[in-house]
Motif scaffolding. Structure first.
Motif, short mmCIF file in Angstrom:
data_model
loop_
_atom_site.label_atom_id
_atom_site.label_comp_id
_atom_site.label_asym_id
_atom_site.label_seq_id
_atom_site.Cartn_x
_atom_site.Cartn_y
_atom_site.Cartn_z
N THR A 229 0.83 -1.21 0.00
CA THR A 229 0.00 0.00 0.00
C THR A 229 0.86 1.25 0.00
N HIS A 230 1.98 1.22 0.73
CA HIS A 230 2.88 2.37 0.73
C HIS A 230 3.45 2.60 -0.66
N LEU A 231 3.77 1.52 -1.35
CA LEU A 231 4.31 1.64 -2.69
C LEU A 231 3.27 2.25 -3.64
N LEU A 232 2.02 1.78 -3.53
CA LEU A 232 0.97 2.31 -4.40
C LEU A 232 0.72 3.79 -4.13
N ILE A 233 0.71 4.18 -2.84
CA ILE A 233 0.50 5.59 -2.50
C ILE A 233 1.61 6.45 -3.06
N ARG A 234 2.84 5.98 -2.98
CA ARG A 234 3.96 6.76 -3.51
C ARG A 234 3.87 6.88 -5.03
N LEU A 235 3.46 5.80 -5.68
CA LEU A 235 3.32 5.86 -7.13
C LEU A 235 2.22 6.85 -7.52
N MET A 236 1.09 6.83 -6.82
CA MET A 236 0.00 7.74 -7.12
C MET A 236 0.41 9.19 -6.87
N ALA A 237 1.16 9.43 -5.80
CA ALA A 237 1.62 10.79 -5.51
C ALA A 237 2.57 11.27 -6.60
N THR A 238 3.43 10.38 -7.07
CA THR A 238 4.37 10.75 -8.12
C THR A 238 3.63 11.08 -9.42
N ILE A 239 2.68 10.21 -9.79
CA ILE A 239 1.90 10.45 -11.03
C ILE A 239 1.10 11.73 -10.92
N GLY A 240 0.48 11.96 -9.75
CA GLY A 240 -0.28 13.20 -9.56
C GLY A 240 0.60 14.43 -9.67
N GLY A 241 1.80 14.36 -9.13
CA GLY A 241 2.73 15.47 -9.23
C GLY A 241 3.13 15.76 -10.65
N VAL A 242 3.33 14.71 -11.45
CA VAL A 242 3.69 14.89 -12.86
C VAL A 242 2.55 15.58 -13.61
N PHE A 243 1.31 15.11 -13.37
CA PHE A 243 0.16 15.74 -14.05
C PHE A 243 0.03 17.22 -13.65
N THR A 244 0.27 17.52 -12.39
CA THR A 244 0.16 18.91 -11.92
C THR A 244 1.20 19.80 -12.60
N ILE A 245 2.42 19.33 -12.69
CA ILE A 245 3.48 20.13 -13.32
C ILE A 245 3.19 20.32 -14.81
N VAL A 246 2.74 19.25 -15.48
CA VAL A 246 2.42 19.35 -16.91
C VAL A 246 1.30 20.34 -17.14
N GLN A 247 0.26 20.30 -16.29
CA GLN A 247 -0.85 21.23 -16.41
C GLN A 247 -0.40 22.67 -16.18
N PHE A 248 0.50 22.86 -15.22
CA PHE A 248 1.01 24.20 -14.95
C PHE A 248 1.81 24.74 -16.14
N VAL A 249 2.67 23.92 -16.70
CA VAL A 249 3.47 24.34 -17.86
C VAL A 249 2.57 24.61 -19.07
N ASP A 250 1.56 23.76 -19.26
CA ASP A 250 0.63 23.96 -20.38
C ASP A 250 -0.13 25.27 -20.24
N GLY A 251 -0.51 25.63 -19.00
CA GLY A 251 -1.20 26.89 -18.78
C GLY A 251 -0.31 28.09 -19.11
N LEU A 252 0.96 28.02 -18.72
CA LEU A 252 1.89 29.11 -19.04
C LEU A 252 2.05 29.26 -20.55
N LEU A 253 2.22 28.15 -21.23
CA LEU A 253 2.40 28.21 -22.69
C LEU A 253 1.13 28.76 -23.37
N ASP A 254 -0.05 28.35 -22.91
CA ASP A 254 -1.30 28.83 -23.50
C ASP A 254 -1.48 30.32 -23.29
N LYS A 255 -1.10 30.77 -22.07
CA LYS A 255 -1.20 32.20 -21.78
C LYS A 255 -0.25 33.00 -22.65
N ALA A 256 0.92 32.49 -22.85
CA ALA A 256 1.90 33.18 -23.69
C ALA A 256 1.42 33.23 -25.14
N ARG A 257 0.78 32.15 -25.62
CA ARG A 257 0.29 32.12 -26.99
C ARG A 257 -0.83 33.15 -27.20
#
Length: 379
Positions: free
Chosen positions: A344-372
């Motif tokens: 369960t600890h392994l699954l929680i860490r994997l989910m936290a890692t994946i969620g963090g990746v999605f958050t960073i990608v969404q943040f970068v995509d928002g910056l690029l869209d705003k710049a466009r």
């Protein structure tokens, strides 16, 4: 260092002393100079010699003493008609001559007849001690029971005795350089081994095992420039340690194994030490030629005996040659327990890692869209 000259003693701060453990709890094996154990031929020869001595003893003790018996004094008589009919009389004659009486206990018919052979008392006079046996080594194997207080066990020159509440060693100072303190520690541990074969307890790690026996394989060889001997001291800190293996026993309980780990520091004090550099020796000789005796005495020092060894000057240290293991037991215990990570600890860490990746990608995509959008409105 021959097995005859090896004596193991224990003493601690509580005042408890155990002398000559090599005669009870420790097995000694004679070694050749190349480190190999004495073979069957040497043991057979020693056994034949012992059997011959036993036959001589039996013959003397079974032979009746004549009424007009006049015991020999073996050259120690003061008068031609002097008789030494008892072991004590013979010893008194030898002491009056100032001779070494150690061999008399084993070879004289008076001492053998009285059954006093093999019961040689410890001599306080160093000159009465037997000479060191050269050309052999000794291997020690065994165990000792120690009190849970600070203390030391040691192998030192001379036989240990208790005198006025103090532990002292009796030896001839002239033979100090013959006591070779070179040694190899094959194994030294405090307490039982961590491995429990009956309970099938797996070993935890190689690192942990080395912490239990850090002195294994230590080799110390003294050199001629140090007088071929010296004082080796190992300062050992013993830490009570408990290894816990969770729920591997048939009853489902944790298996606990209590032992002791330790760590150590070491020090070596040679019998002979170089205390002057070649240029200092040359300067002293120049002063001697100029007749400046006062300056020579100040440069050479007043402690110890001095002599030239080639281009170096050496002096004798006031040390008892031997190997001392000085131990101190810590008042706390360390528990070693393997910790595993649940799934369960392994699954929680994997989910936290994946969620963090999605958050960073969404943040970068928002910056690029705003710049466009900003660049499009300017046009």
């Amino acid at each position: 260092l021959s097995c005859v000259d090896v004596h193991v003693d224990i003493m601690d701060v509580a005042g408890d002393s155990q002398l000559d453990l090599d005669k009870s709890f420790i097995t000694k094996t004679r070694l050749h100079l190349n480190g190999t154990a004495a073979g069957d031929e040497e043991r057979d020869s020693a056994n034949k010699h012992r059997k011959k001595q036993e036959d001589v003893v039996q013959h003397i003790q079974s032979k009746p003493v004549p009424e007009n018996y006049c015991g020999p004094c073996y050259g120690a008589q003061m008068k031609d008609d002097q008789c030494c009919n008892t072991c004590d009389a013979l010893l008194e004659a030898y002491n009056a001559k100032g001779w070494n009486s150690m061999d008399i206990w084993e070879t004289s018919e008076q001492c053998i007849r009285e059954g006093r052979n093999g019961q040689t008392p410890k001599q306080d006079d160093p000159n009465q001690r037997p000479k060191l046996t050269l050309g052999e080594g000794c291997n020690l194997v065994g165990h000792m029971a120690l009190n849970r207080v600070a203390g030391n066990f040691h192998i030192a020159m001379g036989e240990g005795i208790e005198r006025n509440g103090k532990h002292v060693h009796i030896f001839n100072p002239e033979e100090t350089q013959l006591f070779n303190a070179s040694h190899i520690i094959h194994h030294l541990s405090f307490g039982g081994h961590k491995k429990d074969e009956k309970a099938d307890v797996p070993e935890i790690s190689t690192t942990t095992r080395s912490e239990e026996t850090p002195l294994n394989g230590v080799s110390k060889i003294v050199e001629e420039r140090h007088g071929t001997t010296g004082l080796f001291q190992y300062f050992i800190k013993v830490v009570p340690t408990t290894y816990v293996t969770p729920k591997t026993s048939p009853s489902g309980e944790d298996i606990r194994h209590e032992t002791n780990g330790f760590f150590f520091t070491e020090r070596f004090r040679p019998l002979m030490i170089e205390h002057l550099e070649p240029r200092e020796v040359k300067a002293i000789k120049d002063h001697e030629e100029e007749g400046k005796n006062g300056q020579v005495a100040t440069a050479a020092g007043q402690s110890g005996k001095h002599s030239d060894h080639g281009h170096h000057n050496v002096k004798t240290n006031s040390v008892l040659p031997g190997i001392f293991f000085i131990y101190e037991i810590y008042p706390f215990c360390v528990e070693v327990r393997p910790n595993g990570v649940p799934l369960t600890h392994l699954l929680i860490r994997l989910m936290a890692t994946i969620g963090g990746v999605f958050t960073i990608v969404q943040f970068v995509d928002g910056l690029l869209d705003k710049a466009r959008k900003s660049s499009g409105s300017r046009r």
